[in-house]
Write a protein that holds these residues in place. Structure first.
Motif, PDB file in Angstrom:
ATOM      1  N   PRO A   1     -19.019  49.758  68.408  1.00 13.91           N
ATOM      2  CA  PRO A   1     -19.401  48.989  69.595  1.00 13.91           C
ATOM      3  C   PRO A   1     -20.883  49.122  69.910  1.00 13.91           C
ATOM      4  N   GLY A   2     -21.541  47.994  70.093  1.00 11.60           N
ATOM      5  CA  GLY A   2     -22.949  47.993  70.449  1.00 11.60           C
ATOM      6  C   GLY A   2     -23.910  48.278  69.320  1.00 11.60           C
ATOM      7  N   LYS A   3     -23.392  48.360  68.095  1.00 12.30           N
ATOM      8  CA  LYS A   3     -24.250  48.672  66.954  1.00 12.30           C
ATOM      9  C   LYS A   3     -24.186  47.558  65.918  1.00 12.30           C
ATOM     10  N   ASP A   4     -25.131  47.603  64.992  1.00 12.08           N
ATOM     11  CA  ASP A   4     -25.167  46.622  63.918  1.00 12.08           C
ATOM     12  C   ASP A   4     -24.035  46.870  62.922  1.00 12.08           C
ATOM     13  N   ARG A   5     -23.744  45.846  62.151  1.00 16.10           N
ATOM     14  CA  ARG A   5     -22.779  45.985  61.066  1.00 16.10           C
ATOM     15  C   ARG A   5     -23.522  46.565  59.859  1.00 16.10           C
ATOM     16  N   ASP A   6     -23.106  47.729  59.417  1.00 18.78           N
ATOM     17  CA  ASP A   6     -23.819  48.451  58.358  1.00 18.78           C
ATOM     18  C   ASP A   6     -22.983  48.551  57.085  1.00 18.78           C
ATOM     19  N   LEU A   7     -23.687  48.567  55.965  1.00 21.58           N
ATOM     20  CA  LEU A   7     -23.018  48.753  54.679  1.00 21.58           C
ATOM     21  C   LEU A   7     -22.487  50.186  54.559  1.00 21.58           C
ATOM     22  N   VAL A   8     -21.232  50.299  54.166  1.00 18.64           N
ATOM     23  CA  VAL A   8     -20.628  51.599  53.910  1.00 18.64           C
ATOM     24  C   VAL A   8     -20.620  51.877  52.407  1.00 18.64           C
ATOM     25  N   ALA A   9     -20.091  50.942  51.645  1.00 16.98           N
ATOM     26  CA  ALA A   9     -19.999  51.112  50.195  1.00 16.98           C
ATOM     27  C   ALA A   9     -19.810  49.747  49.551  1.00 16.98           C
ATOM     28  N   ALA A  10     -20.213  49.642  48.289  1.00 16.92           N
ATOM     29  CA  ALA A  10     -20.058  48.392  47.563  1.00 16.92           C
ATOM     30  C   ALA A  10     -19.755  48.692  46.109  1.00 16.92           C
ATOM     31  N   ILE A  11     -19.094  47.724  45.469  1.00 17.79           N
ATOM     32  CA  ILE A  11     -18.705  47.914  44.070  1.00 17.79           C
ATOM     33  C   ILE A  11     -18.867  46.592  43.338  1.00 17.79           C
ATOM     34  N   SER A  12     -19.356  46.674  42.111  1.00 18.47           N
ATOM     35  CA  SER A  12     -19.551  45.465  41.317  1.00 18.47           C
ATOM     36  C   SER A  12     -18.207  44.911  40.853  1.00 18.47           C
TER      37      SER A  12
ATOM     38  N   VAL B   1     -22.417  58.211  54.321  1.00 18.09           N
ATOM     39  CA  VAL B   1     -21.090  58.459  53.747  1.00 18.09           C
ATOM     40  C   VAL B   1     -21.139  59.013  52.332  1.00 18.09           C
ATOM     41  N   LYS B   2     -22.325  59.137  51.769  1.00 14.64           N
ATOM     42  CA  LYS B   2     -22.445  59.657  50.403  1.00 14.64           C
ATOM     43  C   LYS B   2     -21.809  61.035  50.301  1.00 14.64           C
ATOM     44  N   GLY B   3     -21.017  61.205  49.251  1.00 14.96           N
ATOM     45  CA  GLY B   3     -20.335  62.479  49.043  1.00 14.96           C
ATOM     46  C   GLY B   3     -19.025  62.619  49.788  1.00 14.96           C
ATOM     47  N   ARG B   4     -18.743  61.683  50.702  1.00 18.70           N
ATOM     48  CA  ARG B   4     -17.486  61.754  51.473  1.00 18.70           C
ATOM     49  C   ARG B   4     -16.557  60.580  51.174  1.00 18.70           C
ATOM     50  N   PHE B   5     -17.117  59.408  50.941  1.00 13.50           N
ATOM     51  CA  PHE B   5     -16.321  58.201  50.710  1.00 13.50           C
ATOM     52  C   PHE B   5     -16.418  57.806  49.235  1.00 13.50           C
ATOM     53  N   ILE B   6     -15.335  57.209  48.753  1.00 12.33           N
ATOM     54  CA  ILE B   6     -15.293  56.721  47.372  1.00 12.33           C
ATOM     55  C   ILE B   6     -14.733  55.309  47.362  1.00 12.33           C
ATOM     56  N   ILE B   7     -15.469  54.393  46.756  1.00  8.01           N
ATOM     57  CA  ILE B   7     -14.990  53.022  46.601  1.00  8.01           C
ATOM     58  C   ILE B   7     -14.495  52.834  45.169  1.00  8.01           C
ATOM     59  N   SER B   8     -13.403  52.097  45.024  1.00 11.18           N
ATOM     60  CA  SER B   8     -12.846  51.826  43.708  1.00 11.18           C
ATOM     61  C   SER B   8     -12.128  50.485  43.759  1.00 11.18           C
ATOM     62  N   ARG B   9     -11.755  49.986  42.609  1.00 11.77           N
ATOM     63  CA  ARG B   9     -11.039  48.714  42.595  1.00 11.77           C
ATOM     64  C   ARG B   9     -10.055  48.681  41.444  1.00 11.77           C
ATOM     65  N   ASP B  10      -9.003  47.883  41.643  1.00 17.50           N
ATOM     66  CA  ASP B  10      -8.011  47.619  40.615  1.00 17.50           C
ATOM     67  C   ASP B  10      -7.908  46.108  40.512  1.00 17.50           C
ATOM     68  N   ASN B  11      -8.585  45.545  39.535  1.00 21.69           N
ATOM     69  CA  ASN B  11      -8.609  44.086  39.424  1.00 21.69           C
ATOM     70  C   ASN B  11      -7.248  43.510  39.039  1.00 21.69           C
ATOM     71  N   ASN B  12      -6.381  44.311  38.445  1.00 18.29           N
ATOM     72  CA  ASN B  12      -5.032  43.834  38.138  1.00 18.29           C
ATOM     73  C   ASN B  12      -4.225  43.607  39.407  1.00 18.29           C
ATOM     74  N   LYS B  13      -4.598  44.326  40.466  1.00 17.48           N
ATOM     75  CA  LYS B  13      -3.901  44.198  41.745  1.00 17.48           C
ATOM     76  C   LYS B  13      -4.720  43.428  42.773  1.00 17.48           C
ATOM     77  N   ASN B  14      -5.886  42.912  42.352  1.00 18.66           N
ATOM     78  CA  ASN B  14      -6.752  42.180  43.295  1.00 18.66           C
ATOM     79  C   ASN B  14      -7.040  42.989  44.540  1.00 18.66           C
TER      80      ASN B  14
END
Length: 122
Positions: free
Chosen positions: A41-52, A64-77
């Motif tokens: 609330p009251g703050k900008d929308r900031d990037l947390v993580a992104a994946i190619s 969030v570095k070192g605490r959050f992990i982004i991943s993807r499963d393209n078979n499951k969209n």
């Protein structure tokens, strides 16, 4: 039009973990970069993580570095965000976004979900 659906938000105590998911139930977005943003609330929308589109490249916000992990499963969209060691300052609405051109467009990425609330209690 790519419809994105976030899930997995909720209330957790500080130090706990949550797993967020971003799904594209009606579209194969395996050629799209996907990013997670958050907005408190009251703050900008900031990037947390992104994946190619391939999953080979990732990017994290400094807070969030070192605490959050982004991943993807393209078979499951589906793209995931594993959030560990959560802090009260992580409290925000978390949005996923997708863009065939990559994550470089930031908050101008083409497609967005409706968001999921994450609340971290102290």
């Amino acid at each position: 039009q790519v419809n994105l659906v976030e899930s997995g938000g909720g209330l957790v105590q500080a130090g706990g973990s949550l797993n967020l998911s971003c799904a594209a139930p009606e579209y194969a977005f395996n050629t799209y970069a996907v990013a997670w943003f958050r907005q408190a609330p009251g703050k900008d929308r900031d990037l947390v993580a992104a994946i190619s589109w391939s999953g080979r490249a990732t990017k994290y916000g400094d807070s969030v570095k070192g605490r959050f992990i982004i991943s993807r499963d393209n078979n499951k969209n589906t793209v995931y965000l594993r959030m560990n060691s959560l802090k009260p300052e992580d409290t925000a609405i978390y949005y996923c976004a997708a863009d065939i051109a990559g994550w470089g467009r930031g908050t101008e990425m083409a497609y967005w979900g409706q968001g999921t609330q994450v609340t971290v209690s102290s």
